[in-house]
Structure formats: structure tokens, C-alpha cells
Design a protein around this motif. Structure first.
Motif, PDB file in Angstrom:
ATOM      1  N   GLY A  93      25.186  35.950  19.707  1.00  0.00           N
ATOM      2  CA  GLY A  93      24.941  36.303  21.144  1.00  0.00           C
ATOM      3  C   GLY A  93      26.507  36.704  21.642  1.00  0.00           C
ATOM      4  O   GLY A  93      27.247  36.987  20.916  1.00  0.00           O
ATOM      5  N   GLY A  94      26.444  37.022  22.999  1.00  0.00           N
ATOM      6  CA  GLY A  94      27.598  37.730  23.639  1.00  0.00           C
ATOM      7  C   GLY A  94      27.086  38.396  24.892  1.00  0.00           C
ATOM      8  O   GLY A  94      26.101  38.419  25.207  1.00  0.00           O
ATOM      9  N   VAL A 145      17.168  29.211  30.774  1.00  0.00           N
ATOM     10  CA  VAL A 145      18.169  29.593  31.683  1.00  0.00           C
ATOM     11  C   VAL A 145      18.307  28.098  32.673  1.00  0.00           C
ATOM     12  O   VAL A 145      17.457  27.029  32.491  1.00  0.00           O
ATOM     13  CB  VAL A 145      17.497  30.469  32.798  1.00  0.00           C
ATOM     14  CG1 VAL A 145      17.724  31.793  32.040  1.00  0.00           C
ATOM     15  CG2 VAL A 145      16.213  30.246  33.439  1.00  0.00           C
ATOM     16  N   PRO A 146      19.263  27.816  33.163  1.00  0.00           N
ATOM     17  CA  PRO A 146      19.700  26.724  34.003  1.00  0.00           C
ATOM     18  C   PRO A 146      18.506  26.139  34.945  1.00  0.00           C
ATOM     19  O   PRO A 146      17.888  27.218  35.511  1.00  0.00           O
ATOM     20  CB  PRO A 146      21.096  26.882  34.860  1.00  0.00           C
ATOM     21  CG  PRO A 146      21.766  27.977  33.911  1.00  0.00           C
ATOM     22  CD  PRO A 146      20.431  28.704  33.414  1.00  0.00           C
ATOM     23  N   THR A 166      18.991  37.288  29.910  1.00  0.00           N
ATOM     24  CA  THR A 166      20.122  36.358  29.899  1.00  0.00           C
ATOM     25  C   THR A 166      19.822  34.879  30.068  1.00  0.00           C
ATOM     26  O   THR A 166      18.729  34.565  30.736  1.00  0.00           O
ATOM     27  CB  THR A 166      21.009  36.685  31.279  1.00  0.00           C
ATOM     28  OG1 THR A 166      21.597  38.051  31.145  1.00  0.00           O
ATOM     29  CG2 THR A 166      22.086  35.633  31.328  1.00  0.00           C
ATOM     30  N   ALA A 167      20.249  34.322  28.971  1.00  0.00           N
ATOM     31  CA  ALA A 167      19.853  32.946  28.784  1.00  0.00           C
ATOM     32  C   ALA A 167      20.668  32.334  27.604  1.00  0.00           C
ATOM     33  O   ALA A 167      21.237  33.103  26.863  1.00  0.00           O
ATOM     34  CB  ALA A 167      18.412  32.647  28.394  1.00  0.00           C
ATOM     35  N   GLN A 176      21.983  24.744  17.949  1.00  0.00           N
ATOM     36  CA  GLN A 176      23.006  24.517  19.139  1.00  0.00           C
ATOM     37  C   GLN A 176      22.922  25.253  20.214  1.00  0.00           C
ATOM     38  O   GLN A 176      23.288  25.152  21.447  1.00  0.00           O
ATOM     39  CB  GLN A 176      24.391  24.347  18.803  1.00  0.00           C
ATOM     40  CG  GLN A 176      25.179  25.578  18.508  1.00  0.00           C
ATOM     41  CD  GLN A 176      24.882  26.399  17.276  1.00  0.00           C
ATOM     42  OE1 GLN A 176      23.948  25.993  16.611  1.00  0.00           O
ATOM     43  NE2 GLN A 176      25.475  27.582  17.215  1.00  0.00           N
ATOM     44  N   GLY A 177      22.323  26.528  20.045  1.00  0.00           N
ATOM     45  CA  GLY A 177      22.107  27.434  21.168  1.00  0.00           C
ATOM     46  C   GLY A 177      23.303  28.448  21.091  1.00  0.00           C
ATOM     47  O   GLY A 177      24.416  28.339  20.744  1.00  0.00           O
ATOM     48  N   THR A 178      22.762  29.827  21.469  1.00  0.00           N
ATOM     49  CA  THR A 178      23.911  30.857  21.556  1.00  0.00           C
ATOM     50  C   THR A 178      23.395  31.606  22.851  1.00  0.00           C
ATOM     51  O   THR A 178      22.546  31.795  23.318  1.00  0.00           O
ATOM     52  CB  THR A 178      23.939  31.650  20.619  1.00  0.00           C
ATOM     53  OG1 THR A 178      25.067  32.680  20.556  1.00  0.00           O
ATOM     54  CG2 THR A 178      22.475  32.340  20.073  1.00  0.00           C
ATOM     55  N   GLN A 179      24.657  31.721  23.826  1.00  0.00           N
ATOM     56  CA  GLN A 179      24.480  32.531  24.876  1.00  0.00           C
ATOM     57  C   GLN A 179      24.316  33.989  24.945  1.00  0.00           C
ATOM     58  O   GLN A 179      25.289  34.755  24.129  1.00  0.00           O
ATOM     59  CB  GLN A 179      25.941  32.297  25.742  1.00  0.00           C
ATOM     60  CG  GLN A 179      25.773  33.009  27.297  1.00  0.00           C
ATOM     61  CD  GLN A 179      24.867  32.341  28.080  1.00  0.00           C
ATOM     62  OE1 GLN A 179      24.420  31.060  28.226  1.00  0.00           O
ATOM     63  NE2 GLN A 179      23.985  33.272  28.875  1.00  0.00           N
ATOM     64  N   VAL A 180      23.342  34.706  25.676  1.00  0.00           N
ATOM     65  CA  VAL A 180      23.018  35.884  25.895  1.00  0.00           C
ATOM     66  C   VAL A 180      23.401  36.443  27.109  1.00  0.00           C
ATOM     67  O   VAL A 180      22.503  35.763  28.016  1.00  0.00           O
ATOM     68  CB  VAL A 180      21.725  36.277  25.200  1.00  0.00           C
ATOM     69  CG1 VAL A 180      21.616  38.059  25.419  1.00  0.00           C
ATOM     70  CG2 VAL A 180      21.975  36.361  23.606  1.00  0.00           C
ATOM     71  N   THR A 181      24.236  37.246  27.390  1.00  0.00           N
ATOM     72  CA  THR A 181      24.317  37.641  28.727  1.00  0.00           C
ATOM     73  C   THR A 181      24.169  39.375  28.936  1.00  0.00           C
ATOM     74  O   THR A 181      24.697  39.960  28.017  1.00  0.00           O
ATOM     75  CB  THR A 181      25.871  37.310  29.416  1.00  0.00           C
ATOM     76  OG1 THR A 181      25.723  35.830  29.268  1.00  0.00           O
ATOM     77  CG2 THR A 181      25.984  37.518  31.001  1.00  0.00           C
ATOM     78  N   VAL A 182      23.215  39.508  29.848  1.00  0.00           N
ATOM     79  CA  VAL A 182      23.141  40.870  29.880  1.00  0.00           C
ATOM     80  C   VAL A 182      23.545  41.405  31.339  1.00  0.00           C
ATOM     81  O   VAL A 182      22.912  40.884  32.243  1.00  0.00           O
ATOM     82  CB  VAL A 182      21.696  41.352  29.642  1.00  0.00           C
ATOM     83  CG1 VAL A 182      21.390  42.902  29.783  1.00  0.00           C
ATOM     84  CG2 VAL A 182      21.141  40.889  28.463  1.00  0.00           C
ATOM     85  N   SER A 183      24.689  42.104  31.461  1.00  0.00           N
ATOM     86  CA  SER A 183      25.231  42.434  32.821  1.00  0.00           C
ATOM     87  C   SER A 183      25.998  43.504  32.612  1.00  0.00           C
ATOM     88  O   SER A 183      26.577  43.914  31.644  1.00  0.00           O
ATOM     89  CB  SER A 183      25.968  41.333  33.209  1.00  0.00           C
ATOM     90  OG  SER A 183      26.647  41.659  34.385  1.00  0.00           O
TER      91      SER A 183
END
Length: 121
Positions: free
Chosen positions: A9-10, A40-41, A90-91, A113-120
């Protein structure tokens, strides 16, 4: 004990690519379906893609043509190649697998455990 560990992720710009990996380890006899979900939250966890032990794949409509799921059965690993990423991708991405453990009857569902992916930009 069985564990699923995600990586890859990243932060990426719109239109970019990322590759997620999830490796299962522990006392494993065999693995049935493997898949990726995202959350997502304040929203439910949604299916992204799944792949059977025989390689049959299934995708959410929102990612068809952009994401590709694959697996390496010898390494107990599932991958998610994500191309043409959009901000709405993003999630937190979670790996899931149906695993038969050595010496036990039945298939049990496991989550990473999950990995964050942020598209920005």
C-alpha cells in the motif's frame, strides 16, 4: 496459528499504479478462495476481487478493467495489481482467505490487518 500479511500500500497520484500482496503463513493444509476487500471510514467493507483455487476471478464493477487479481499457490500468496487509480479507490484494503488448517476439519475465514491505499495529487 495462521496469519495473512499484506504489503504494497501507499500514496499514489491519480492514474498511477500499485501492487498489493498478501501472504498466508502457518499450519495450512490448503487455501480455497482468496480475495481483496476495501473499506473507508464509516462505511461497510466492500468486495474488490476474488480468485478461486483454480484461478476463476470475480471483480466489483467499479474496478473491472483496471484491477487484476492473481495468486501463487506455491507461495500461498494473492496479489492485486491496481492500474489507472482514482481518488475514489482510496481505502484500507484487506486480504481475505478461506483456509483449511492441518489436522482440522472445515474451512475457516481469515483476514489480514489491512493496508492503506491513498490516491491523491
Amino acid at each position: 496459528q495462521v496469519r495473512l500479511v499484506e504489503s504494497g500500500g501507499g500514496l499514489v497520484q491519480p492514474g498511477g499504479s500499485l501492487r498489493l500482496a498478501c501472504a498466508a503463513s502457518g499450519s495450512i493444509s490448503s487455501i480455497d478462495d482468496m480475495g481483496w476487500y476495501r473499506q473507508v471510514p464509516e462505511k461497510q467493507r466492500d468486495l474488490v476481487a476474488t480468485i478461486s483455487s483454480g484461478g476463476v476471478t470475480n471483480y466489483a464493477d467499479s474496478v473491472k478493467g483496471r484491477f487484476t487479481i492473481s495468486r501463487d499457490n506455491a507461495k500461498n500468496t494473492v496479489y492485486l495489481q491496481m492500474n489507472s487509480l482514482k481518488p475514489e479507490d482510496t481505502a484500507v484494503y484487506y486480504c481475505n482467505a478461506g483456509i483449511r488448517r492441518n489436522g482440522q476439519v472445515g474451512t475457516f475465514n481469515y483476514w489480514g490487518q489491512g493496508t492503506q491505499v491513498t490516491v491523491s495529487s
